[in-house]
Design a protein around this motif. Structure first.
Motif, PDB file in Angstrom:
ATOM      1  N   HIS A 109       9.901  13.034 -13.884  1.00 33.93           N
ATOM      2  CA  HIS A 109      10.530  12.201 -12.710  1.00 33.93           C
ATOM      3  C   HIS A 109       9.894  10.821 -12.624  1.00 33.93           C
ATOM      4  CE1 HIS A 109      12.870  11.989  -9.132  1.00 33.93           C
ATOM      5  NE2 HIS A 109      12.025  11.408  -8.631  1.00 33.93           N
ATOM      6  N   LEU A 110       8.677  10.737 -12.379  1.00 31.63           N
ATOM      7  CA  LEU A 110       7.939   9.498 -12.035  1.00 31.63           C
ATOM      8  C   LEU A 110       7.830   8.267 -13.346  1.00 31.63           C
ATOM      9  CD1 LEU A 110       4.740  10.990 -10.251  1.00 31.63           C
ATOM     10  CD2 LEU A 110       6.660   9.758  -9.231  1.00 31.63           C
ATOM     11  N   ARG A 111       7.789   9.120 -14.468  1.00 33.10           N
ATOM     12  CA  ARG A 111       7.939   7.948 -15.635  1.00 33.10           C
ATOM     13  C   ARG A 111       9.409   7.579 -15.879  1.00 33.10           C
ATOM     14  NH1 ARG A 111       4.613  12.430 -19.632  1.00 33.10           N
ATOM     15  NH2 ARG A 111       2.645  11.269 -19.580  1.00 33.10           N
ATOM     16  N   GLY A 151       0.611  -1.091   0.102  1.00 35.18           N
ATOM     17  CA  GLY A 151       0.010  -0.137  -0.010  1.00 35.18           C
ATOM     18  C   GLY A 151       0.821   1.093  -0.147  1.00 35.18           C
ATOM     19  N   ALA A 152       2.101   1.245   0.385  1.00 35.60           N
ATOM     20  CA  ALA A 152       2.947   2.182   0.426  1.00 35.60           C
ATOM     21  C   ALA A 152       4.417   1.544   0.114  1.00 35.60           C
ATOM     22  CB  ALA A 152       3.225   2.808   1.767  1.00 35.60           C
ATOM     23  N   CYS A 153       4.963   2.442  -0.734  1.00 33.43           N
ATOM     24  CA  CYS A 153       6.566   2.114  -1.005  1.00 33.43           C
ATOM     25  C   CYS A 153       7.109   3.586  -1.270  1.00 33.43           C
ATOM     26  CB  CYS A 153       6.549   1.520  -2.440  1.00 33.43           C
ATOM     27  SG  CYS A 153       8.193   0.922  -2.918  1.00 33.43           S
ATOM     28  N   ILE A 154       8.469   3.250  -0.826  1.00 27.73           N
ATOM     29  CA  ILE A 154       9.721   4.456  -1.041  1.00 27.73           C
ATOM     30  C   ILE A 154      10.665   3.902  -1.723  1.00 27.73           C
ATOM     31  CG2 ILE A 154      11.211   6.025   0.075  1.00 27.73           C
ATOM     32  CD1 ILE A 154       9.103   5.773   2.652  1.00 27.73           C
ATOM     33  N   HIS A 155      11.072   4.251  -2.932  1.00 26.49           N
ATOM     34  CA  HIS A 155      12.147   3.807  -3.768  1.00 26.49           C
ATOM     35  C   HIS A 155      13.201   4.581  -3.955  1.00 26.49           C
ATOM     36  CE1 HIS A 155      13.059   1.762  -7.841  1.00 26.49           C
ATOM     37  NE2 HIS A 155      13.930   1.156  -6.644  1.00 26.49           N
ATOM     38  N   MET A 156      14.276   4.415  -3.615  1.00 29.98           N
ATOM     39  CA  MET A 156      15.602   5.365  -4.095  1.00 29.98           C
ATOM     40  C   MET A 156      16.328   4.601  -5.359  1.00 29.98           C
ATOM     41  SD  MET A 156      14.931   5.552  -0.471  1.00 29.98           S
ATOM     42  CE  MET A 156      14.862   6.442   0.828  1.00 29.98           C
ATOM     43  N   GLU A 157      16.579   5.235  -6.378  1.00 27.64           N
ATOM     44  CA  GLU A 157      17.308   4.699  -7.484  1.00 27.64           C
ATOM     45  C   GLU A 157      18.052   5.840  -8.204  1.00 27.64           C
ATOM     46  OE1 GLU A 157      14.905   2.761 -10.475  1.00 27.64           O
ATOM     47  OE2 GLU A 157      13.390   4.365 -10.193  1.00 27.64           O
ATOM     48  N   ALA A 158      19.452   5.794  -8.490  1.00 33.01           N
ATOM     49  CA  ALA A 158      20.136   6.539  -9.275  1.00 33.01           C
ATOM     50  C   ALA A 158      19.921   7.974  -8.700  1.00 33.01           C
ATOM     51  CB  ALA A 158      19.702   6.481 -10.681  1.00 33.01           C
ATOM     52  N   GLY A 159      20.142   8.119  -7.444  1.00 30.10           N
ATOM     53  CA  GLY A 159      20.123   9.425  -6.698  1.00 30.10           C
ATOM     54  C   GLY A 159      18.989  10.173  -6.679  1.00 30.10           C
ATOM     55  N   GLU A 160      17.752   9.351  -6.855  1.00 30.84           N
ATOM     56  CA  GLU A 160      16.397  10.160  -7.069  1.00 30.84           C
ATOM     57  C   GLU A 160      15.535   9.069  -6.206  1.00 30.84           C
ATOM     58  OE1 GLU A 160      16.271  11.776 -11.472  1.00 30.84           O
ATOM     59  OE2 GLU A 160      15.260   9.872 -11.209  1.00 30.84           O
ATOM     60  N   THR A 161      14.513   9.773  -5.584  1.00 33.69           N
ATOM     61  CA  THR A 161      13.753   9.312  -4.617  1.00 33.69           C
ATOM     62  C   THR A 161      12.307   9.317  -5.245  1.00 33.69           C
ATOM     63  OG1 THR A 161      14.973   9.881  -2.749  1.00 33.69           O
ATOM     64  CG2 THR A 161      12.694   9.187  -2.342  1.00 33.69           C
ATOM     65  N   ARG A 162      11.220   8.219  -4.978  1.00 36.51           N
ATOM     66  CA  ARG A 162      10.028   8.216  -5.450  1.00 36.51           C
ATOM     67  C   ARG A 162       9.143   7.395  -4.678  1.00 36.51           C
ATOM     68  NH1 ARG A 162      13.435   7.357  -9.704  1.00 36.51           N
ATOM     69  NH2 ARG A 162      13.105   8.883 -11.370  1.00 36.51           N
ATOM     70  N   ALA A 163       7.947   7.683  -4.164  1.00 32.79           N
ATOM     71  CA  ALA A 163       7.028   7.308  -3.237  1.00 32.79           C
ATOM     72  C   ALA A 163       5.748   6.996  -3.718  1.00 32.79           C
ATOM     73  CB  ALA A 163       7.061   8.039  -2.042  1.00 32.79           C
ATOM     74  N   VAL A 164       5.025   5.982  -3.493  1.00 38.66           N
ATOM     75  CA  VAL A 164       3.558   5.814  -3.791  1.00 38.66           C
ATOM     76  C   VAL A 164       2.839   5.464  -2.369  1.00 38.66           C
ATOM     77  CG1 VAL A 164       2.020   4.511  -5.230  1.00 38.66           C
ATOM     78  CG2 VAL A 164       4.353   5.012  -6.106  1.00 38.66           C
ATOM     79  N   SER A 220      18.456  11.016   3.452  1.00 42.34           N
ATOM     80  CA  SER A 220      19.638  11.443   3.054  1.00 42.34           C
ATOM     81  C   SER A 220      20.086  11.221   1.558  1.00 42.34           C
ATOM     82  CB  SER A 220      20.894  11.219   4.055  1.00 42.34           C
ATOM     83  OG  SER A 220      21.023   9.786   3.906  1.00 42.34           O
ATOM     84  N   GLU A 221      20.899  12.267   1.287  1.00 46.59           N
ATOM     85  CA  GLU A 221      21.343  11.972  -0.092  1.00 46.59           C
ATOM     86  C   GLU A 221      22.215  10.841  -0.610  1.00 46.59           C
ATOM     87  OE1 GLU A 221      23.691  15.268  -1.492  1.00 46.59           O
ATOM     88  OE2 GLU A 221      24.742  15.765   0.526  1.00 46.59           O
TER      89      GLU A 221
END
Length: 448
Positions: free
Chosen positions: A247-249, A201-214, A348-349
Motif C-alpha cells: 500500500h505504501l509503495r 513533519g506530518a502529512c495526510i494524503h488521499m488518492e484514488a480512494g486510499e489514504t496514507r499518512a506520514v 470519510s470515504e
C-alpha cells in the motif's frame, strides 16, 4: 472519611496532566490505572498540535515534550495533487509527534516526581455512591479489592472508559467510519530530510480512494499509515506487513520513503472506528480526554484535546462546585463540535472529491486563508469558519469560468454538511451561554 479530594482513573495524556495540575493547586489526588506504568499506547497518531504544546507549556511540561521528538516543520493535508500546507517554521506555532511509548512514560514520570499518589495494576471494578452522587471507587489489585473515597471521580481511561460505562454517560453525537487503517514505524531515510517534497513533519494524503499518512516521530523513525474502505483493508489481516508495504509503495508521497527503509515494529490496525461526544460531568463524576470525546484520528487532534480538557477540568475543580464543572462541559462541547465534524469528514470515504480538491488548491494560493488556517490551528477560529462563504462562492465562479464544473456536483453535500454543523453549533453555543450566566442546566443536548 475521604481518601482524596479527587480520584483519577487513567494515567496517560489526559490523566497525568490533570493529576499534575491539581496536585500543584493543592488538591489531594489519587490516580489509579489498571495497566503498568511506563508502557506504550500505540493506538494514536502521536501528533501534538500547536495548541497542545501551549497547554503543555502552561503545565510546565513543554520542555519534557520537546526533549522527545523533533519539531514538525509543517502540517500538510493533500487530496490527489491538491494540498493545504500550514508551515510552522518561523512562527510561534510549534508541534511534535513523539511515540506514545516515549510521551506517556515521560508525563507519568514528571507527575510521579512531583509527588502525586499514582497506583499501577489497580483496576476499577465498581463505584461507591452516597445517595445520588458518586463518592469513590472499588478497585482490585494484587492484594484483592478495596475502596477509595473522594468527592469527585474522573474518568481519564480512554475511549472504552470504565467510568463512562459505570455512570451511564450518555452519547448525544455519534458516528462511525467506513475507512480502516494499519500503521507501523519505519526507519527514516535520507530522502525525508533532503527531498523538497517532504518539507513538513506530518502529512495526510488521499488518492484514488486510499489514504496514507506520514508523521515524523522520535529516534529517527517515521510513523507511516495506510488505509481505505473496510472491505478492502479487512483482507490485510491475512498479511498485515506485506499489505502495508504494498500500500505504501503505491503512494505518490510514500513510495520514495520506502526505498532503503526497514519496518521496525509489527503493523497494528483498527478495523472498527466509532466516535462520540458524551456527557462530561454528573453528580460526583467527570470525564476527560477520549473517555468523553473521541474524534476520528485522521487529522491527529486527540492528544491536544486531551491536554486542553485536562487544563480546563483542573481549573473547574479548583474553582469548585457543580456550576464550574457544568461550564467545563459546555465549553468543551462548543469548542469541539467543528473539530469533531472536520475530523469525521476528513476520515470519510468520499472526502476525495472535486469540491475538496478545488478548495485545497484555492486555499493554498490565498494569503488570507493561510492566515485563517494558522488561527484554526491555534484554536482561535472554528474549522467551519475558516473559509468565508463569499470566498468559497468566488472560487466556485472562478472554476466555472475556467471550465471546471465538477465541484458543483458536490455543492449539495457541502451545503448539507454546513447546515448540520451550524444547527448543532447553535444548540451548543446556547448551552454554553446559559452556563456562562451561571445557570445550572444539566440536560443533554439534542443533536442527532
Amino acid at each position: 472519611m475521604a481518601d482524596a479530594d479527587v480520584i483519577i482513573v487513567g494515567f496517560r495524556c489526559a490523566g497525568a496532566p490533570l493529576a499534575l495540575a491539581l496536585h500543584r493547586a493543592g488538591v489531594k489526588v489519587i490516580v489509579v490505572d489498571g495497566a503498568p506504568f511506563f508502557t506504550d499506547q500505540p493506538l494514536s497518531t502521536h501528533a501534538i498540535q500547536p495548541y497542545g504544546m501551549r497547554m503543555f507549556d502552561r503545565l510546565g511540561l513543554g520542555d519534557v515534550v520537546r526533549s522527545l521528538a523533533p519539531p514538525n516543520r509543517a502540517f500538510r493535508f493533500q487530496v490527489e495533487d491538491c494540498f493545504m500546507q500550514i508551515d510552522l517554521e518561523g512562527t510561534d506555532l510549534e508541534s511534535h509527534s513523539p511515540r506514545r511509548s516515549k510521551l506517556d512514560p515521560a508525563l507519568q514520570q514528571a507527575t510521579l516526581d512531583a509527588g502525586v499518589d499514582a497506583r499501577e495494576h489497580t483496576r476499577v471494578v465498581g463505584l461507591l455512591n452516597d445517595r445520588d452522587r458518586v463518592a469513590g471507587v472499588r478497585v482490585s489489585n494484587g492484594c484483592g479489592e478495596s475502596e477509595l473515597r473522594a468527592g469527585l471521580v474522573v474518568g481519564a481511561d480512554g475511549r472504552n472508559s470504565t467510568i463512562a460505562k459505570l455512570v451511564g454517560a450518555e452519547a448525544y453525537l455519534q458516528s462511525s467510519a467506513r475507512n480502516c487503517i494499519y500503521w507501523s514505524y519505519f526507519e527514516q531515510t535520507p530522502a525525508f530530510t533532503s527531498d523538497p517534497r517532504y518539507r513538513w513533519g506530518a502529512c495526510i494524503h488521499m488518492e484514488a480512494g486510499e489514504t496514507r499518512a506520514v508523521f515524523q516521530t522520535d529516534s529517527g523513525l517515521l510513523l507511516m499509515a495506510g488505509g481505505g474502505r473496510r472491505e478492502v483493508v479487512e483482507r490485510w489481516r491475512e498479511d498485515p506487513e506485506g499489505s502495508l508495504w504494498q500500500h505504501l509503495r503505491r503512494g505518490r508521497l510514500t513510495a520514495p520513503l520506502m526505498e532503503g527503509t526497514r519496518m521496525v515494529a509489527k503493523p497494528l490496525g483498527v478495523l472498527s472506528l466509532h466516535f462520540f461526544m458524551k456527557r462530561a460531568v454528573g453528580p460526583g463524576w467527570a470525564l476527560v480526554g477520549d473517555s468523553g470525546l473521541h474524534l476520528d484520528p485522521t487529522p491527529g487532534l486527540g492528544i491536544t484535546d486531551a491536554v486542553r480538557d485536562a487544563v480546563a477540568l483542573s481549573e473547574a475543580i479548583v474553582a469548585g462546585g457543580d456550576q464550574a464543572l457544568n461550564l467545563y462541559w459546555r465549553r468543551r462541547d462548543a469548542d469541539s463540535l467543528g473539530l469533531y465534524h472536520f475530523a469525521a469528514d476528513m476520515g470519510s470515504e468520499d472526502y476525495d472529491n472535486p469540491f475538496t480538491r478545488m478548495m485545497f488548491k484555492r486555499a493554498q494560493n490565498s494569503a488570507a486563508v493561510a492566515q485563517r488556517m494558522f488561527l484554526m490551528m491555534d484554536r482561535q477560529l472554528r474549522p467551519q469558519d475558516m473559509i468565508p462563504p463569499t470566498t468559497l462562492l468566488g472560487w466556485m465562479m472562478a472554476e466555472t469560468v475556467a471550465g471546471n464544473l465538477a465541484p458543483w456536483s458536490y455543492l449539495r453535500r457541502t451545503a448539507r454538511f454546513g447546515r448540520t454543523v451550524a444547527r448543532q453549533q447553535a444548540i451548543l453555543d446556547r448551552a454554553l451561554a446559559k452556563a456562562d450566566r451561571g445557570e445550572l442546566d444539566t440536560s443533554v443536548p439534542s443533536l442527532q
